[in-house]
Motif scaffolding. Structure first.
Motif, short mmCIF file in Angstrom:
data_model
loop_
_atom_site.label_atom_id
_atom_site.label_comp_id
_atom_site.label_asym_id
_atom_site.label_seq_id
_atom_site.Cartn_x
_atom_site.Cartn_y
_atom_site.Cartn_z
N TYR A 107 -1.18 1.73 8.91
CA TYR A 107 -2.51 2.19 9.29
C TYR A 107 -3.50 2.01 8.15
O TYR A 107 -3.16 2.13 6.98
N LEU A 108 -4.75 1.72 8.53
CA LEU A 108 -5.82 1.67 7.54
C LEU A 108 -6.00 3.05 6.93
O LEU A 108 -5.64 4.06 7.56
N TYR A 163 0.82 -1.21 0.00
CA TYR A 163 0.00 0.00 0.00
C TYR A 163 0.86 1.26 0.00
O TYR A 163 0.84 2.04 0.95
N ASP A 219 -3.83 -1.77 10.44
CA ASP A 219 -4.34 -2.77 9.51
C ASP A 219 -3.90 -4.14 10.01
O ASP A 219 -2.71 -4.44 10.05
N ARG A 270 -0.56 4.73 1.03
CA ARG A 270 -0.84 5.07 2.43
C ARG A 270 0.30 5.86 3.08
O ARG A 270 0.16 6.30 4.20
#
Length: 140
Positions: A72-73, A28, A40, A31
């Motif tokens: 982190y989400l 990701y 996450d 992010r």
């Protein structure tokens, strides 16, 4: 079956490189830059697997993901509180008419910004927006 020495070295080098890289940063990259939020669980589990097999690469994976913010989400899923802010991403600079159209669309009502004092500012990241707005609200 006996692998040649250089092939074995290449395999070990590839495995070490994969374990030294953080899962969230690879999976990701969009992010990057997040400063907080919910962790996450998938990324944490992948980093934990690296921690189980090789202690140092696992610790490095966690450190890299935390420092990049990729563990982190995404912020839309990470916010539990409603601070009243909405983030709208656009490409390039906005004209006053475009800004008025975007604000009207987001609020669901017509907005007239012709008399407003609008000063454009560029935020280095999403986390810096709320403190800057707070400064503007409390300014004399």
């Amino acid at each position: 079956m006996h692998l040649p020495r250089h092939a074995l070295k290449a395999v070990v080098l590839i495995l070490i490189t994969l374990h030294l890289t953080a899962c969230g940063t690879i999976l990701y990259p969009e992010r990057k830059g997040q400063v907080s939020g919910k962790i996450d669980p998938g990324i944490a589990a992948l980093n934990g697997i690296g921690l189980l097999f090789f202690l140092v690469p696992g610790v490095i994976a966690f450190a890299v993901d935390f420092s990049n913010g990729t563990i982190y989400l995404p912020s839309s899923a990470a916010t539990d509180q409603d601070d009243g802010l909405r983030v709208v991403k656009t490409e390039g600079p906005l004209t006053p008419d475009q800004l008025q159209a975007i604000v009207s669309a987001e609020l669901g009502t017509e907005v007239d910004l012709s008399q407003a004092r609008v000063t454009p500012e560029t935020a280095p990241d999403q986390a810096s927006i709320a403190p800057r707005l707070q400064q503007l609200v409390t300014a004399p």
